[in-house]
Scaffold this active site. Structure first.
Site, PDB file in Angstrom:
ATOM      1  N   SER A  85       0.877  -1.149  -0.058  1.00 45.41           N
ATOM      2  CA  SER A  85       0.019  -0.099  -0.027  1.00 45.41           C
ATOM      3  C   SER A  85       0.869   1.164  -0.062  1.00 45.41           C
ATOM      4  O   SER A  85       0.256   2.402   0.148  1.00 45.41           O
ATOM      5  CB  SER A  85      -0.842  -0.157   1.259  1.00 45.41           C
ATOM      6  N   THR A 206       1.530   6.983  -0.185  1.00 41.75           N
ATOM      7  CA  THR A 206       0.860   5.862  -0.373  1.00 41.75           C
ATOM      8  C   THR A 206       0.734   5.660  -1.874  1.00 41.75           C
ATOM      9  O   THR A 206       1.017   6.398  -2.676  1.00 41.75           O
ATOM     10  CB  THR A 206      -0.501   6.171   0.216  1.00 41.75           C
TER      11      THR A 206
END
Ligand code: GLY
Length: 328
Positions: A85, A206
């Site tokens: 992620s 991210t």
């Protein structure tokens, strides 16, 4: 005196604070209760925050600069090949392309971010370059990639990591477009820190929502949503489904609630309460917040159980389970 001993000494001095004067509602409310903060302190989201905090703490000891620390900390996660992620090893969008978002901010209002950027191993450092080397706050997509090349960032090959490829192949069997982040599919490293002298900084990076639409950008690179820092008050960062966090300007909201006198914990709880009231399908949505105020007090809260965070102080670097709006 060694840098490390100096930090520990400063942090001990910094932990007993009594506030002179009444400069604002925030200062006034803090003055009326006993403030139990500790400085320096670094917080970061999820269990990947533990090694990230360790690197941030080491950098703080090395340079004494909280901005260097929050950059170095999340660079650790950007390189973590087991992480799906954050960084180029993260899960791709629904076209099979990994695109990254990141932001960085200091408590004097300086900030920079990049979004929808490809082939860059350390988007957090690119965000810092936007902050320090351009008159802008945010650069996205191809423009961000061009800026990276100009700044000497190497371009990585555009191939999925073996883990991401495996997951993407599995997802393609159904290609179900279901943009949900829950406790099994957690995301983002957001890191906030305060040094012994009260200087604050934060970083957030991210690969965003797995199998998102190409071009989708979440909260992480949006100043005020995924990250906000103000030396007069404190700092906040967010994790979880970005759309829900953007809708309430989550991190800015928390800093402003602290300015009005809430503790970091109260401010995080109020932000989650507001997010819950403004979101449909809340039972499927996870989001969480972390906050630090200028006294070194901290707070954390999430929509659902399962959110954890790492907290580093002079006495250690702990993984802590956050409380949540919905109970286990
Ligand atoms: N919180 C990260 C994202 O929604 O992209």
């Amino acid at each position: 005196m060694s840098q490390r001993r100096k930090f520990i000494k400063q942090s001990l001095v910094g932990s007993a604070i009594f506030l002179p004067g009444v400069a604002s509602a925030y200062t006034s409310s803090a003055a009326q209760r006993s403030v139990a903060g500790e400085k320096p302190v670094i917080l970061s989201t999820w269990n990947h925050g533990v090694p990230a905090n360790a690197d941030a703490w080491a950098k703080l000891n090395e340079t004494g600069n909280i901005l260097d620390a929050v950059e170095a900390g999340v660079r650790n996660t950007e390189l973590d090949l087991t992480n799906l992620s954050v960084g180029l090893q993260g899960l791709p969008d629904r076209e099979g392309i990994t695109t990254l978002d990141a932001s960085i901010m200091t408590g004097d209002g300086a900030c920079g971010s990049v979004a929808f950027v490809r082939q860059i191993k350390h988007p957090i450092s690119l965000a810092r370059a936007v902050m320090e080397k351009t008159p802008h706050v945010m650069i996205v997509g191809e423009g961000a990639r061009q800026f990276a090349i100009e700044q000497g960032f190497p371009l990585e090959k555009e191939v999925l990591s073996p883990n991401a490829q495996k997951e993407y192949d599995k997802w393609k069997e159904k290609s179900e477009y279901k943009p949900i982040i829950n406790i099994e599919n957690h995301d983002t490293i957001g890191m906030i820190g305060i040094d012994a002298n009260g200087k604050l900084a934060g970083s957030c990076t991210t690969s965003g929502l797995a199998y998102k639409m190409h071009g989708r950008v979440g909260d992480s690179p949006i100043i005020g949503a995924g990250l906000y820092v103000d030396d007069e008050v404190g700092a906040a960062t967010a994790t979880g489904l970005g759309e829900t966090i953007i809708r309430i300007c989550g991190s800015f909201l928390i800093v402003e609630l602290m300015r009005q006198g809430r503790t970091p914990q109260e401010a995080c709880e109020e932000a989650v309460r507001r997010l819950v009231t403004k979101s449909k399908n809340i039972k499927d949505i996870q989001a969480g917040f972390l906050a630090i105020n200028k006294y070194g007090e901290t707070g954390a809260y999430a929509v659902h159980p399962g959110f954890n965070f790492a907290k580093a102080t002079a006495s250690g670097n702990l993984l802590i389970d956050s409380n949540s709006h919905f109970k286990p």
